[in-house]
Scaffold this active site. Sequence first.
Site, PDB file in Angstrom:
ATOM      1  N   ASP A 299      11.749  60.172  56.621  1.00  0.00           N
ATOM      2  CA  ASP A 299      11.860  60.791  55.306  1.00  0.00           C
ATOM      3  C   ASP A 299      10.608  61.631  55.016  1.00  0.00           C
ATOM      4  O   ASP A 299       9.476  61.192  55.257  1.00  0.00           O
ATOM      5  CB  ASP A 299      12.005  59.687  54.254  1.00  0.00           C
ATOM      6  CG  ASP A 299      12.143  60.225  52.849  1.00  0.00           C
ATOM      7  OD1 ASP A 299      13.119  60.931  52.578  1.00  0.00           O
ATOM      8  OD2 ASP A 299      11.250  59.933  52.028  1.00  0.00           O
ATOM      9  N   GLU A 336      12.955  64.729  58.785  1.00  0.00           N
ATOM     10  CA  GLU A 336      13.281  65.554  57.628  1.00  0.00           C
ATOM     11  C   GLU A 336      12.064  66.457  57.451  1.00  0.00           C
ATOM     12  O   GLU A 336      11.052  66.058  56.888  1.00  0.00           O
ATOM     13  CB  GLU A 336      13.502  64.702  56.385  1.00  0.00           C
ATOM     14  CG  GLU A 336      13.911  65.538  55.178  1.00  0.00           C
ATOM     15  CD  GLU A 336      14.001  64.712  53.899  1.00  0.00           C
ATOM     16  OE1 GLU A 336      14.881  65.017  53.065  1.00  0.00           O
ATOM     17  OE2 GLU A 336      13.201  63.783  53.717  1.00  0.00           O
TER      18      GLU A 336
END
Length: 659
Positions: A299, A336
């Site tokens: 993330d 990401e």
Amino acid sequence: MRVLLYNETTDPEPTEIVDFDPDLNRWGDIWSVFVPGVAPGQLYHFQADGPHEPQQGHRFDPQARLIDPYAKALAGHFLPADGGIVRPPKCVVVNDEFDWRGDRHLRRPLAETVIYEMHVRGFTRARSSGVEHPGTYLGIIEKIPYLQSLGVTAVELMPVHEFPIYDCLGQKPDRPNYWGYDPIALFAPHRGYAVGKEPGAQVREFKEMVLALHRAGIEVILDVVFNHTAEGNEYGPTFGFKGLENRVYYMLENGGATYRNYSGCGNTLNGNHPIVRELIFHCLRHWVHNYHVDGFRFDLASILSRDREGELRPNPPVVEAISEDPLLADTKIIAEAWDAAGAYQVGSFANLRWSEWNGRYRDDLRRFWRGDSHKVSSLATRLAGSSDLYQPSGRRPYHSINFITSHDGFPLNDLVAYNEKHNEANGEGNCDGDNNNYSCNYGIEGPTRRKAIVQIRERQVKNMLASLLLSQGVPMLLSGDECRRTHRGNNNAYCQDNVLSWFDWRLAEKNRGLRRFVEALIEFRKAEPAVRQENFLQGKPVRPGGLPDASWYDAQGKPADWSNSDCTLTCLLAAVPRRSPLDLPNHHVLFICHAAPEARECGFPPIALGLPWKLFVNTAAASPEDVYPDLDGPAPPADGRIQMGGRSLACYVAEDVLC
């Protein structure tokens, strides 16, 4: 330093305190002590005394109860903060023994992977799931037959490491932390997803889930959050990292008084400090070795590219070391490749080991199918594996994780039903969530029974799903998109632990035709190497005198003109020659993407005429004529002139007769 020992999760005070002797129990900056009689299930906290100088970044508090950063499990909740003392969940001593029954990582090649992004609790929490253990790791086991019927090869689980259930004062928050992007213990599976309530039950149940998924041929990828913690900024509580060594674990500024906030969540982990870097390595290895996890999605991974001053650096130590770590060699590593402070590194995040969520793919596909002009060239680039992003660095098409929707934003049903976000239920005045969704409601905001709009939305859902599963790269499907799960226009449902977010299993039956459509496309993708090439397409013949591996045409079957504003594109992929005469023949693939609202006559390119084409997909048709899973649909007219419905995709396949 002290260790606080407890008997029960509800104990506000320890039953025993073990002091570290700085002369006997400290080796360099490592403290360790042997405590006789400690066994699995023992509950504990740490305490650390030192200077409390917040303006210089020191936040030691001799009264604070601290979570062990390496705790393998937590138990209980935050208790009421009597006397101003924050009492976090207690750490648990864990027995790592588990009978894996010979289980190993599946090691499926990334190019052959189909990812299904899902939320552990939300997948089975609704009453309509019909499972014995709703909202849990064991509930997922009960739904494995559904995942197998879809044909997905990997589940990507939204955060399963420990995050708060109650707030730091022991109160149940008005807006619960549903998504879980707020870690408090990175080594520990979330206790809220376990059926058993005894301390450490989540460890066993998580392993049982992984084992069952592996036996079904499904890999497990974890969404990990190494960019911030739940301790927040300088006004947040101290219950872990802050109280052990604030200046090491976090990026600070203003002399240490405040926190850099590249995560958008109040603080930023100092990932390129040697101590934090070591923590991250140990954590990843822990999940791979002890839990048999097959991969990770990082993330806001661009934060890992920031040095201790917050500057973006090429080949930062933590990113490079993850890619070179020998124990992670068999795992899938996905970034990401952006953060909340403006970094956007899609296509340039790291080296050959890292794949990336391709945000450019998401945006370009949404805009093409919405009907935006001058998007044909972008569509071709994304369908072909995004060579503009990945080829210059020597990477391959499978380094692009293609997606149109994810947990963050509209699900696919809402992407074609809303022009604007509707996040009022989040309690932030509809100010949260992305304002730039590239969505369209086609005339009415939200649900409607108007037949023409219903038909357009159904086609658009199929168009985007078919495009995703026919693209070079690795497709990621958002859980529920295969049956039109809705958030009712909420594009940031992070705090909606209710029917708004939960998978409504009635939709799986109501939209059985769409599920069949998705199942057929996934099965075709897994069987057909032409749509999952390991190398970038060259536009050159696959054999002397044969079709080029990829070629592009306009609506009339002429070579594509990339400068015009047309909304129609034809892609022709040559069959990959079979490796052995004993193999079944592969197929040539021709598909036409037509995003304009008006119907249009389109022609096959001359090079494709004469091949034994059969219709595979036609999104303009109603189920079951929208897909032919056995590749036995009707043949096109001999002249290759076909009528494309407005906003539709048609795909034809032809057996390679020269193989």
